[in-house]
Design a protein around this motif. Structure first.
Motif, PDB file in Angstrom:
ATOM      1  N   ASN A 121       0.895  -1.143  -0.102  1.00 54.20           N
ATOM      2  CA  ASN A 121       0.032   0.116   0.006  1.00 54.20           C
ATOM      3  C   ASN A 121       0.926   1.251   0.195  1.00 54.20           C
ATOM      4  O   ASN A 121       1.676   1.486   0.838  1.00 54.20           O
ATOM      5  N   PRO A 122       0.970   2.122  -1.113  1.00 50.21           N
ATOM      6  CA  PRO A 122       1.698   3.178  -1.207  1.00 50.21           C
ATOM      7  C   PRO A 122       1.283   4.346  -0.259  1.00 50.21           C
ATOM      8  O   PRO A 122       2.138   5.326  -0.152  1.00 50.21           O
ATOM      9  N   ASN A 123       0.260   4.332   0.627  1.00 53.94           N
ATOM     10  CA  ASN A 123      -0.138   5.279   1.346  1.00 53.94           C
ATOM     11  C   ASN A 123       0.086   4.792   2.851  1.00 53.94           C
ATOM     12  O   ASN A 123       0.182   5.470   3.779  1.00 53.94           O
ATOM     13  N   ASP A 124       0.980   3.663   2.958  1.00 49.22           N
ATOM     14  CA  ASP A 124       1.220   3.317   4.453  1.00 49.22           C
ATOM     15  C   ASP A 124       2.553   3.386   4.609  1.00 49.22           C
ATOM     16  O   ASP A 124       3.690   2.636   4.002  1.00 49.22           O
ATOM     17  N   LYS A 125       3.080   3.967   5.912  1.00 43.84           N
ATOM     18  CA  LYS A 125       4.343   4.197   6.071  1.00 43.84           C
ATOM     19  C   LYS A 125       5.090   3.006   6.363  1.00 43.84           C
ATOM     20  O   LYS A 125       6.176   3.090   6.766  1.00 43.84           O
ATOM     21  N   ASN A 126       4.407   1.896   6.749  1.00 46.21           N
ATOM     22  CA  ASN A 126       5.164   0.693   6.877  1.00 46.21           C
ATOM     23  C   ASN A 126       5.319  -0.063   5.700  1.00 46.21           C
ATOM     24  O   ASN A 126       5.980  -1.087   5.918  1.00 46.21           O
ATOM     25  N   ALA A 127       5.172   0.366   4.308  1.00 46.99           N
ATOM     26  CA  ALA A 127       5.304  -0.412   3.360  1.00 46.99           C
ATOM     27  C   ALA A 127       6.886  -0.677   3.242  1.00 46.99           C
ATOM     28  O   ALA A 127       7.025  -1.714   2.722  1.00 46.99           O
ATOM     29  N   ASP A 128       7.741   0.168   3.431  1.00 46.70           N
ATOM     30  CA  ASP A 128       9.114   0.220   3.097  1.00 46.70           C
ATOM     31  C   ASP A 128       9.690  -0.937   4.106  1.00 46.70           C
ATOM     32  O   ASP A 128      10.523  -1.804   3.565  1.00 46.70           O
ATOM     33  N   ALA A 129       9.076  -1.137   5.286  1.00 50.47           N
ATOM     34  CA  ALA A 129       9.381  -2.270   6.238  1.00 50.47           C
ATOM     35  C   ALA A 129       8.937  -3.776   5.418  1.00 50.47           C
ATOM     36  O   ALA A 129       9.790  -4.565   5.514  1.00 50.47           O
ATOM     37  N   ARG A 133      11.410  -6.716   4.116  1.00 51.34           N
ATOM     38  CA  ARG A 133      11.409  -8.239   4.464  1.00 51.34           C
ATOM     39  C   ARG A 133      11.108  -9.320   3.402  1.00 51.34           C
ATOM     40  O   ARG A 133      11.783 -10.089   3.205  1.00 51.34           O
ATOM     41  N   MET A 134      10.630  -8.406   2.575  1.00 49.60           N
ATOM     42  CA  MET A 134      10.350  -9.388   1.252  1.00 49.60           C
ATOM     43  C   MET A 134      11.867  -9.533   0.536  1.00 49.60           C
ATOM     44  O   MET A 134      12.087 -10.583  -0.052  1.00 49.60           O
ATOM     45  N   LEU A 135      12.597  -8.556   0.473  1.00 43.85           N
ATOM     46  CA  LEU A 135      14.032  -8.591  -0.123  1.00 43.85           C
ATOM     47  C   LEU A 135      14.650  -9.471   0.736  1.00 43.85           C
ATOM     48  O   LEU A 135      15.621 -10.256  -0.007  1.00 43.85           O
ATOM     49  N   GLU A 136      14.726  -9.487   1.971  1.00 48.16           N
ATOM     50  CA  GLU A 136      15.515 -10.346   2.643  1.00 48.16           C
ATOM     51  C   GLU A 136      15.035 -11.706   2.797  1.00 48.16           C
ATOM     52  O   GLU A 136      15.669 -12.752   2.843  1.00 48.16           O
ATOM     53  N   ALA A 166       2.730   9.842  -5.589  1.00 45.49           N
ATOM     54  CA  ALA A 166       3.952   9.646  -5.896  1.00 45.49           C
ATOM     55  C   ALA A 166       4.909  10.432  -4.853  1.00 45.49           C
ATOM     56  O   ALA A 166       6.026  10.043  -4.781  1.00 45.49           O
ATOM     57  N   ASN A 167       4.559  11.466  -4.331  1.00 42.73           N
ATOM     58  CA  ASN A 167       5.246  12.209  -3.481  1.00 42.73           C
ATOM     59  C   ASN A 167       4.992  12.194  -2.201  1.00 42.73           C
ATOM     60  O   ASN A 167       5.140  13.180  -1.311  1.00 42.73           O
ATOM     61  N   ASN A 168       4.157  11.322  -1.512  1.00 45.01           N
ATOM     62  CA  ASN A 168       3.990  11.246  -0.202  1.00 45.01           C
ATOM     63  C   ASN A 168       5.024  10.670   0.750  1.00 45.01           C
ATOM     64  O   ASN A 168       6.100  10.379   0.310  1.00 45.01           O
ATOM     65  N   GLU A 169       4.862  10.597   1.865  1.00 47.14           N
ATOM     66  CA  GLU A 169       5.784  10.337   2.990  1.00 47.14           C
ATOM     67  C   GLU A 169       5.917   8.900   2.894  1.00 47.14           C
ATOM     68  O   GLU A 169       7.221   8.433   2.958  1.00 47.14           O
ATOM     69  N   ALA A 170       5.028   8.064   2.666  1.00 46.32           N
ATOM     70  CA  ALA A 170       5.399   6.710   2.797  1.00 46.32           C
ATOM     71  C   ALA A 170       6.207   6.484   1.527  1.00 46.32           C
ATOM     72  O   ALA A 170       6.850   5.600   1.425  1.00 46.32           O
ATOM     73  N   MET A 171       5.971   6.865   0.227  1.00 49.49           N
ATOM     74  CA  MET A 171       6.597   6.523  -1.055  1.00 49.49           C
ATOM     75  C   MET A 171       8.078   7.315  -0.712  1.00 49.49           C
ATOM     76  O   MET A 171       8.803   6.573  -1.268  1.00 49.49           O
TER      77      MET A 171
END
Length: 351
Positions: A121-129, A133-136, A166-171
């Protein structure tokens, strides 16, 4: 002397009437979805057959980051996200489906596939975490992020939650992660709305380009969409806007998938637009082709060979970069040979 001149003139006339030798292109598909909006697919066997038939050497392969709901009140299952007014919702398992499909391939086959993570979800600031995890979980599997859905026609209104930007904090957090892992980002962000005849949402793309110079952004459809074209036919400002952005931001790449082919690259008679040819020749490493198919692969090669009239009007070396090589050049360095890494490191903008 007269006879010599006559013979020379005849040879020149003959040369002018001979057909130009057709170029035999090989392609990279820089924008392909393994599943549709119901997370269903024709399968990897069908995809491989379509790739071989269409001379497609490489594909970017991703899922669809949302799933379309079959609402309780709808008697018939919709066939597409726009089939009815039922919502869509963010669907992380799409990446699991892509990973499983790629892992079943032989080592030689896997070299042709370049998986991109999209299930967040590109609105979720948890998305990068979640992405980390998926990369690891599968080190070395994922080679990019996207297609990220931000402003996306009527689909945006159907997705549960707020409109992604595209310019929100989560992204912004995701872009930092992309730079850390050397991953390109395929971003869908319409340049304007259906009715505004100006680049209404341009700042949402330009701000990340400016603030994240070490991220390679692939702008899906060059910011265009078929839905925009239905309402305003053609955006007169698109070409000049792309020219300015490409000159200002060396980390910007353009996906020319289907909604750009017509009415921009080719006119109503199927002839290449000289202004777009000039733009591509000015930035020969920055454009790539995509089919944007969603889970169905019949005729896949036709989507890419449709660009041949435009490619044929370019210098051959440039045409082959656009058809195949430019997509490969934006992938992470570790997925290239030592020789290719050295060349890309020297040529790649934004590095």
């Amino acid at each position: 002397m007269y006879r010599l001149r006559t013979s020379l003139a005849a040879l020149l006339l003959l040369a002018a009437t001979l057909p130009v030798e057709a170029r035999d292109y090989h392609y990279s598909d820089a924008h392909l979805h393994y599943v549709d909006f119901f997370q269903e697919s024709d399968g990897m066997k069908s995809l491989l057959q379509a790739m071989d038939k269409g001379r497609i050497d490489h594909v970017m392969i991703s899922g669809i980051p949302v799933a379309k709901k079959w609402h309780e009140d709808e008697p018939k299952r919709p066939r597409y996200y726009a089939g009815d007014d039922a919502a869509a919702y963010w669907y992380s398992a799409t990446d699991v489906l892509v990973a499983a499909a790629v892992k079943q391939l032989s080592d030689a086959q896997r070299q042709r596939f370049h998986p991109f993570l999209s299930g967040f979800n590109p609105n979720d600031k948890n998305a990068d975490a979640h992405i980390r995890r998926m990369l690891e979980l599968d080190p070395g599997l994922w080679q990019g992020i996207g297609e990220v859905f931000t402003r996306h026609d009527d689909l945006t209104a159907l997705i549960d939650g707020d409109t992604p930007r595209a310019n929100n904090e989560a992204m912004g957090r995701i872009y930092h992660l992309a730079a850390e892992y050397d991953l390109p980002v395929l971003l869908h962000s319409n340049i304007t709305s259906k009715r505004e005849r100006n680049p209404l949402y341009l700042q949402e793309v330009e701000e990340p380009l400016r603030n994240h110079p070490h991220v390679r952004f692939i702008w899906a459809h060059a910011g265009s969409s078929m839905e925009i074209h239905r309402h305003q036919t053609k955006m007169d400002f698109l070409l000049s806007t792309l020219d300015r952005l490409l000159g200002s931001y060396p980390n910007l790449y353009i996906d020319l998938s289907w909604s750009v082919l017509e009415p921009y690259l080719l006119d109503a008679d199927g002839k290449p637009d000289r202004r777009w040819l000039t733009l591509v020749e000015r930035y020969p490493e920055r454009f790539m082709l995509g089919s944007d198919v969603v889970g169905r692969f019949d005729g896949l090669g036709d989507y890419l060979s449709a660009y041949d009239p435009f490619l044929d009007a370019l210098p051959e070396a440039v045409a082959r970069k656009v058809a195949r090589d430019n997509f490969l050049a934006v992938l992470p360095m570790k997925h290239r040979s030592a020789k290719e890494q050295a060349q890309v490191q020297a040529d790649r903008p934004g590095r």
